[in-house]
Design a protein around this motif. Sequence first.
Motif, PDB file in Angstrom:
ATOM      1  N   ASP A 510       0.816  -1.214   0.000  1.00 59.48           N
ATOM      2  CA  ASP A 510       0.000   0.000   0.000  1.00 59.48           C
ATOM      3  C   ASP A 510       0.851   1.266   0.000  1.00 59.48           C
ATOM      4  O   ASP A 510       1.719   1.454   0.866  1.00 59.48           O
ATOM      5  CB  ASP A 510      -0.914   0.021   1.227  1.00 59.48           C
ATOM      6  N   GLY A 511       0.573   2.111  -0.977  1.00 59.25           N
ATOM      7  CA  GLY A 511       1.204   3.430  -1.013  1.00 59.25           C
ATOM      8  C   GLY A 511       2.592   3.489  -1.608  1.00 59.25           C
ATOM      9  O   GLY A 511       3.166   4.576  -1.707  1.00 59.25           O
ATOM     10  N   VAL A 512       3.171   2.348  -2.015  1.00 62.27           N
ATOM     11  CA  VAL A 512       4.508   2.379  -2.619  1.00 62.27           C
ATOM     12  C   VAL A 512       4.424   3.004  -4.010  1.00 62.27           C
ATOM     13  O   VAL A 512       3.685   2.514  -4.866  1.00 62.27           O
ATOM     14  CB  VAL A 512       5.112   0.963  -2.719  1.00 62.27           C
ATOM     15  N   PRO A 513       5.148   4.083  -4.274  1.00 66.48           N
ATOM     16  CA  PRO A 513       5.060   4.727  -5.590  1.00 66.48           C
ATOM     17  C   PRO A 513       5.721   3.879  -6.682  1.00 66.48           C
ATOM     18  O   PRO A 513       6.797   3.309  -6.469  1.00 66.48           O
ATOM     19  CB  PRO A 513       5.820   6.041  -5.401  1.00 66.48           C
ATOM     20  N   VAL A 514       5.071   3.810  -7.814  1.00 68.21           N
ATOM     21  CA  VAL A 514       5.606   3.112  -8.979  1.00 68.21           C
ATOM     22  C   VAL A 514       5.466   4.040 -10.184  1.00 68.21           C
ATOM     23  O   VAL A 514       4.366   4.481 -10.510  1.00 68.21           O
ATOM     24  CB  VAL A 514       4.870   1.790  -9.254  1.00 68.21           C
TER      25      VAL A 514
END
Length: 606
Positions: A510-514
């Motif tokens: 959740d919330g990890v930028p890609v």
Amino acid sequence: MCGIIGFTGELDAVSVLTKGLHELEYRGYDSAGIAFFEENCIHTVKTEGKVSNLSEKIENERNYTTSCGIGHTRWATHGGVSDINSHPHTSGKVTLIHNGIIENYKELQKEFEKNEILPVSETDSEIAAMVINDCYHGNPIEAIKSAVKRLHGAYAFCILFEDIPDTIYAIRKGSPLVAASSGQGSVIASDLVALLDYSKDYFVLPEDCIACLKKDCITLTDLNNKTVEKKMLHVDWDVSAARKNGYDTFMLKEIHDQPEALLNTIMPRVKNSLPDFETDGIPDSLFEQVNRIIITACGTAMHAGLVGKNRMERLAGIPVSVEIASEFRYSNPILDKNTLVITISQSGETADTLAALRLAKEKGAKTLSVVNIKGSSIARESDYVFYTHAGPEIAVASTKAYMVQLAAMYLIALKLCCVKKTQTDCFIRNEIQNLEKISDSIESMLDYAEQVEQIAKEIKDASSLFYIGRGLDYALSQEGSIKLKEISYIHSEAYAAGELKHGTISLITDGVPVIALATQKDVYAKMISNVQEVRSRGGKVVLITSQMPHLDSSICDYHIALPQIEDDFAPFCAAVILQYLAYFTASLRGLDVDQPRNLAKSVTVE
């Protein structure tokens, strides 16, 4: 990696040295110092920290009157960051500054210890000063000649001898030095930017030659005591190119320099809408018998090579491999006369790339180098040189140098097509026309700053971030990743999107930028599937695409659409987005964008 400057002449040397060190600080900023002649002795002022710390220390001590001295800004290799380990270093009558690494300094130190002669610092550079002093018996040329026989490794030295006032001696091996004379005096430095206030005509100090700088002249002597003629070069870009010119940072200025840099690199190589390398002295015969190409480089330059591999293989049908220069030189590569080795280096002094070039030549391969600096070591030693015309790049994170390296790769790929007859002239002319339009496309990309800054606000607090792409987009994602990590200090990795399910996707929570690059129509559908996989696991997706008529906005958190452009040329436009993303993320984190920690602009040591 370190910044070096020396001056002797009619001007106030302390002012010349401190100004030069400010201009060279991108080469290293752990500590700084100067040494100069005053009242028949050598006086040294040095300190931990940036050049501004040195300037403050000089102002607080007293007013100095001198016309000759040397200065240094350090990127630490041996010994921690401290006042004592700062340059200049003194031993007896010898004071020097050094860029490079003395590989056998420990052995030399043990020899001195037998005679109870101990260094003050932890540096290899002080040991070099001790060796030169040990060899000095009144003749500086003979002392230097004797000393370099004992010193193994890479070095650029500027040396003062206490009993020879107003004179600087210099020698180099593997590390850059350039010098110039004018009516104001003689100046020597590790980079052109420190010379430009005094002369636009300069020369590169040849390796294994001793330079003697006096107020009114510079003489060169080789190790056999023969006089060496200087090969003069001329700076053909405006001095203001090395200044910020109203921008807050050099990096932002250099992002905005890219349209002009592209035009300067592309237009001289186009004749009748076909690639033409006549002015470079690169003959078509270089490419005629080539059946394999190896591109070798480091860091950002290697990422440009990855794009070059795609273009050359797809358009010219020639197998291309891209090798990290530091690995290539130790891999015992299989090379022959039909192999073309292309080395890429902004500075032309990158140590591992230079070593890779030398290895390629030893093994009989043809060599072509893509460099930005005339007269640099790689330029001089390569069979042929393709000069990019980016002008000076001061920020540590490369932007415009990368962009013109991309242009070079496209032009070389199209030249291969011409020589190998793998594409029609009609096709090649169309590609050249698209390439000529890139400058305008990049100009329009500069207007994306506000949009990208808003995205940067959303990712600036991330602890980890990923870039994904396929084909050209994967090559570009690697450059985007290194750009972000080197100036924002956020952990970042680039992955081929098709490899997500082979382990990487376990890191997406959740919330990890890609950052997903999807600019290529032939793999667009597969990229969107990969993006959906990321979204389903909670990833925060920034999607960069070409103009797409139908895009489901629910598959990403943020969408950036590039201007209308052919897929093959999308890397140029997308690169600006990735540069902006790194720039604004670092700025919003309150970091020094131009001078990131632990990094220097030119890696001239292994």
